[in-house]
Design an enzyme around this catalytic site. Structure first.
Site, short mmCIF file in Angstrom:
data_model
loop_
_atom_site.label_atom_id
_atom_site.label_comp_id
_atom_site.label_asym_id
_atom_site.label_seq_id
_atom_site.Cartn_x
_atom_site.Cartn_y
_atom_site.Cartn_z
N LYS A 34 0.29 -3.77 7.39
CA LYS A 34 -1.14 -3.66 7.66
C LYS A 34 -1.48 -4.35 8.98
O LYS A 34 -0.97 -5.44 9.26
CB LYS A 34 -1.91 -4.30 6.51
N SER A 111 -8.89 -1.84 1.91
CA SER A 111 -8.65 -2.02 3.34
C SER A 111 -7.16 -1.93 3.67
O SER A 111 -6.80 -1.77 4.83
CB SER A 111 -9.22 -3.36 3.82
N SER A 135 -8.09 -5.04 -2.22
CA SER A 135 -7.61 -4.09 -1.21
C SER A 135 -6.13 -3.77 -1.25
O SER A 135 -5.66 -2.94 -0.48
CB SER A 135 -8.01 -4.57 0.19
#
Length: 385
Positions: A34, A111, A135
């Site tokens: 990420k 996210s 998330s």
């Protein structure tokens, strides 16, 4: 603050630095990271073009990235995220939304959406994300993956762009439980709770946050767990349940502004809808609001410390399957945080397991334990394979 500059969605940063692969338990495993985690030689964009433009490339790996690469994982790429991780649905006004490989035409969620999409599509076997309010868990549930939010502080946050340090937890996404257990063994440090687990909690006040079709679809998975441990169906909270969603929102906003307020004032970044509004509210949070929020958070932590001694909470990961792309997700935020927020504010490990399908779309079942029971949750999940 809510105007949007259109830009194409780019799932990977285009140039990956050369890395000789290490030998270890993750040798040959492709890792998607990420874009909140620093990777030596690459910029960290945090899902916002202004952040990307105002920060130099990283000069070292985030601690979690370094640990996984040292264990043999191979860096496949960095994946996009919701802006500053300040959203739950996998939408980014600047870069778009990744396709959900497990539910085409639907949102990926969370996210950590780009990481989940990479793993669900087979572009990587292992994903590194963050979970503040769900998330990792939400995209795991909506993409048919396993998603682990570790106990707070059992995985280092060094080298990660913060949303709320009190709740942020680096987490893992995989399609394979065995790989998840191996990768968790690389990342988790200290603090193991070996208290024997003697039962499960399936409180109706939390299950009722999910739609009837989700509850019905997950019932067989709960029955499989019931075959190995008794299930208590009493409510988790009484009529005076703490307002942990309020506690989560206020403390998250307060910490976000303490961490990034100077940058926001200096750079005046453009944020997309939803994120911009939350940033604006974050800038107005008061010490009095924070004190009230922390009172609610303490009440949740006290309750969970009591009820999770020798027990595991079993709840739906999300109230419904993944919404269609372009759907109005605002009404979903409160019930999602009703399910995910408890683990977040109490610092608990939570494991989303592929549970069932509703209308052909995946839904997850979440196991939540006392701090330090991460390994036990992974073991318990073997019952649901």
């Amino acid at each position: 603050m809510t105007d949007v500059i259109a830009a194409p969605y780019v799932p990977w940063l285009p140039t990956m630095p050369y890395r000789p692969e290490a030998d270890g338990p993750l040798s040959g495993i492709r890792l998607a990271v990420k874009d909140l985690f620093d990777v030596d030689g690459l910029p960290t964009g945090a899902g916002n073009p202004t952040w990307l433009a105002t920060h130099a490339p990283a000069t070292r790996d985030a601690a979690a990235v370094a640990a996984l690469l040292s264990a043999g994982a191979r860096l496949a790429g960095k994946t996009h995220t919701d802006e500053m991780a300040y959203s739950l649905f996998g939408t980014n006004a600047h870069y778009g939304s990744p396709e959900n490989p497990a539910a085409p035409g639907h949102l990926t969620g969370g996210s950590s959406n780009g990481t989940a999409a990479a793993v669900a599509s087979g572009s990587a076997e292992l994903g590194l994300g963050t979970d503040t309010g769900g998330s990792v868990r939400i995209p795991a549930g909506w993409c048919g993956l396993y998603g682990l939010r570790p106990s707070h502080a059992r995985v280092s946050r060094d080298g990660v762009v913060a949303l709320c340090g009190s709740f942020d937890a680096p987490g893992l996404l995989t399609a394979d439980l065995g790989l998840l257990r191996t990768a968790a063994g690389v990342l988790l440090r200290g603090g193991v709770d070996s208290t024997p687990v003697r039962g499960l909690l399936a409180p109706p006040d939390l299950w009722e946050l999910a739609g009837p079709e989700v509850r019905a679809a997950l019932a067989p998975a709960v029955d499989r767990l019931r075959a190995v441990l008794p299930v208590d169906g009493k409510p988790l909270f009484d009529a005076a349940a703490p307002d942990y969603r309020f506690g989560y929102a206020v403390r998250t906003g307060w910490e976000f502004w303490q961490e990034h307020g100077d940058w926001v004032r200096a750079e005046n970044p453009v944020f997309g809808p939803g994120v911009g509004e939350r940033v604006q509210v974050a800038s107005t949070r008061t010490a009095e609001q924070l004190a009230a929020a922390d009172e609610q958070i303490r009440a949740v932590r006290d309750t969970m410390a009591r009820v999770l001694t020798g027990a595991v909470l079993v709840i739906p990961t999300a109230p419904q399957p993944a919404p269609l792309r372009g759907a109005d997700t605002a009404p979903l935020r409160a019930p999602i945080l009703g399910l995910t927020g408890i683990a977040s504010v109490a610092g608990l490990p939570a494991l989303s397991v592929p549970g069932a399908r509703v209308g052909g779309l995946p839904v997850g079942l979440c196991l939540v334990g006392a701090p330090g029971t991460d390994e036990y949750l992974l073991e318990l999940a073997e019952v649901l394979r």
